[in-house]
Each structure stands twice: as C-alpha cells, then as structure tokens.
Write an enzyme that holds these catalytic residues in place. Structure first.
Site, PDB file in Angstrom:
ATOM      1  N   ALA A  90       0.855  -1.181   0.000  1.00  0.00           N
ATOM      2  CA  ALA A  90       0.000   0.000   0.000  1.00  0.00           C
ATOM      3  C   ALA A  90       0.891   1.231   0.000  1.00  0.00           C
ATOM      4  O   ALA A  90       1.915   1.270   0.698  1.00  0.00           O
ATOM      5  CB  ALA A  90      -0.896   0.011   1.241  1.00  0.00           C
ATOM      6  N   TRP A  91       0.527   2.224  -0.817  1.00  0.00           N
ATOM      7  CA  TRP A  91       1.260   3.489  -0.815  1.00  0.00           C
ATOM      8  C   TRP A  91       0.404   4.577  -1.428  1.00  0.00           C
ATOM      9  O   TRP A  91      -0.590   4.315  -2.099  1.00  0.00           O
ATOM     10  CB  TRP A  91       2.635   3.364  -1.476  1.00  0.00           C
ATOM     11  N   ASN A  92       0.780   5.834  -1.127  1.00  0.00           N
ATOM     12  CA  ASN A  92       0.019   6.997  -1.556  1.00  0.00           C
ATOM     13  C   ASN A  92       0.937   8.011  -2.223  1.00  0.00           C
ATOM     14  O   ASN A  92       2.161   7.963  -2.058  1.00  0.00           O
ATOM     15  CB  ASN A  92      -0.632   7.682  -0.340  1.00  0.00           C
ATOM     16  N   HIS A  97       5.177  24.726   3.360  1.00  0.00           N
ATOM     17  CA  HIS A  97       4.913  25.341   4.662  1.00  0.00           C
ATOM     18  C   HIS A  97       3.546  24.915   5.187  1.00  0.00           C
ATOM     19  O   HIS A  97       2.733  25.729   5.626  1.00  0.00           O
ATOM     20  CB  HIS A  97       5.048  26.861   4.552  1.00  0.00           C
ATOM     21  N   HIS A 134       5.984  22.886  10.488  1.00  0.00           N
ATOM     22  CA  HIS A 134       6.966  23.022   9.410  1.00  0.00           C
ATOM     23  C   HIS A 134       8.148  23.902   9.789  1.00  0.00           C
ATOM     24  O   HIS A 134       8.130  24.614  10.784  1.00  0.00           O
ATOM     25  CB  HIS A 134       6.295  23.553   8.131  1.00  0.00           C
ATOM     26  N   HIS A 188      12.984  31.294   2.358  1.00  0.00           N
ATOM     27  CA  HIS A 188      11.543  31.529   2.424  1.00  0.00           C
ATOM     28  C   HIS A 188      11.220  33.023   2.316  1.00  0.00           C
ATOM     29  O   HIS A 188      10.116  33.385   1.910  1.00  0.00           O
ATOM     30  CB  HIS A 188      11.003  30.964   3.737  1.00  0.00           C
TER      31      HIS A 188
END
Length: 264
Positions: A64-66, A73, A77, A83
C-alpha cells in the site's frame, strides 16, 4: 566524559525510558489548518491531498502506498532563509543546503499561555524574555527559542486556529525588537511558535512587516511553526530535533518535530 561515553549514555537512556521523546508535531492531512493570505497578495497554500496508488489489490497485491499534494509550509513546518526575500542570497539558505548540525539543538521554552489566553493579540517583548532569563537562565548561542501559547488546542478547528475576523487574524507572536534581541544579542539558532506561522496574526501591519520572517531569515536563521505539546517541555533542558525533508532548493518543509526530555 568522552563524546563516545555521552552518546552511549544517551542510547541507554532512550532504551530504558529515562529520556522521553515528545512529539511536537500536529497531524498532516486534509484537515490540517493552513495559512490564508489576502488574494491581492498571493495564492494560498493548497489543501493537503492524499491519493491512494494501491492498497493490497490488483494494482499492487502486496503493498500500500500513496502520493501527496502539499505545500512546503504546511502543518508543523520548518522555514529556511530562502523563504523570505531578506534571506534569498544565502548559499546555505535552502533546506537541502543547511548544515545538518543545525537540526538538533537545545530549546528554551517561554510560557506565554496565560497571556495568550487573555489576549489573542499578545506580543512577546524583550522585557518578557529578559524576565524569563532572570528566572530560568540565559539563552545561549545556537539554541532554539520557542513561544508556548498552547494554541495547539485549536489544531482540529481551523476557524479557531486562524482566529480571523474582518480586521484580520488574531494570534500571538513576537514583536520586532525581541526577534532582533534573539538574533543579534543572543545569536539564537531560530524561533518557533505554536501558531500557523512564526509571526503574530497582525504582523503584516507592523512597522517592520512580518518581523519574525523578515529578521530571522535576514540573519540566516530558521523558523518553526504549528508546533504542538510545548506544555510537556521544561523551560530549559529539552533537545529539539527538527530535520526538514531535503527538498532541492526548498524554502521549507513539513517536519516531525521531536523533543528529548528527562522522563521525570
């Protein structure tokens, strides 16, 4: 005591539970509160999406993976110097170029939870920090400074977490003078908060707009936002682990912030 002995003692303390690991990160998913910006300034960070590739079925019988869609950000975080415009020219200012030694450091936790509960626009000042140092000890060079507000209690309610009305967002944070003090006199490693960003909600209207972002990154230092569970950390004595993903030219990254504290 040699460095080898120190590491061996740390390993033993982690294994026997005398050092506790505190998770200082919020869940990262579709319901994670995200920063909202006025449309005339910039686009918002897109909502976090988690898409299934396969889950033990025909497209992948054993796994299973996504795949994910999220901004740098998002959630708990790390802000790198690139930035902000004030930090854009540092060669080590993106998350893939920052020295990893900077991802593990002592933390000073300044408890402002009562003040934030009484006034969501509460601003931390130099006088507050000096009074805290008089009680708990000096903030040393290379250490994190974290503002505890217990704002993470609203983490599952974006409306309360952002706390915005027709006049703008109302969340606690630092004023410009205290960030200057921490950067120039204390030479802190960085600044962290439990709110959506490192600045106060009203910081866009300050004399120096967004002073935490502006001044932290001007000094090639770092920010942490949306931290959780700072109530479990001592005022001094915690070690904070804040490693961002090694995103090429990344201006920041979601992190799993972890604090090491004495179990007692």
């Amino acid at each position: 005591m040699t460095s080898q002995t120190t590491l061996a003692n740390l390993a033993t303390s982690l294994l026997d539970g005398s050092i506790k690991v505190v998770d200082c990160s919020g869940p990262l998913g579709p319901d994670t509160p995200l920063l909202k910006l006025p449309p005339e300034i910039a686009d918002d960070t897109p909502k976090i999406e988690i898409h299934e590739i396969s889950r033990y079925g025909d497209r992948g019988p054993f796994w299973a993976w996504n795949w994910l869609k999220l901004g740098e950000h998002s959630g708990t975080h790390y802000d790198a110097p690139h930035h902000w415009v004030t930090g854009k020219d540092y060669p080590d200012g993106s998350v893939d170029t920052i020295a990893p030694q900077n991802f593990v450091a002592p933390a000073n936790v300044i408890d402002c939870s009562k003040e934030a509960a009484a006034d969501p626009d509460f601003l931390l000042t130099v006088d507050h920090v000096k009074a805290w140092e008089a009680e708990h000890g000096e903030i040393k060079e290379g250490e994190w400074v974290l503002m505890r507000t217990d704002w993470d209690q609203y983490n599952d309610d974006e409306v309360k977490y952002l706390n915005a009305d027709e006049t703008g967002p109302h969340t606690p944070g630092p004023n410009a003078e205290v960030i200057t003090y921490l950067m120039e006199e204390k030479k802190a490693l960085g600044w962290g908060t439990q709110c959506i960003g490192t600045d106060a909600g009203a910081a866009g209207g300050f004399e120096i707009p967004f002073p935490a972002h502006n001044l932290l990154h001007k000094h090639n230092r770092y920010g942490l936002a949306s931290l959780t569970n700072l109530s479990e950390l001592p005022a001094k004595g915690a070690i904070l682990i804040t490693a961002p993903l090694k995103i090429v030219k990344g201006t920041g990254s979601p992190i799993r912030a972890l604090a090491l504290i004495p179990a007692s």
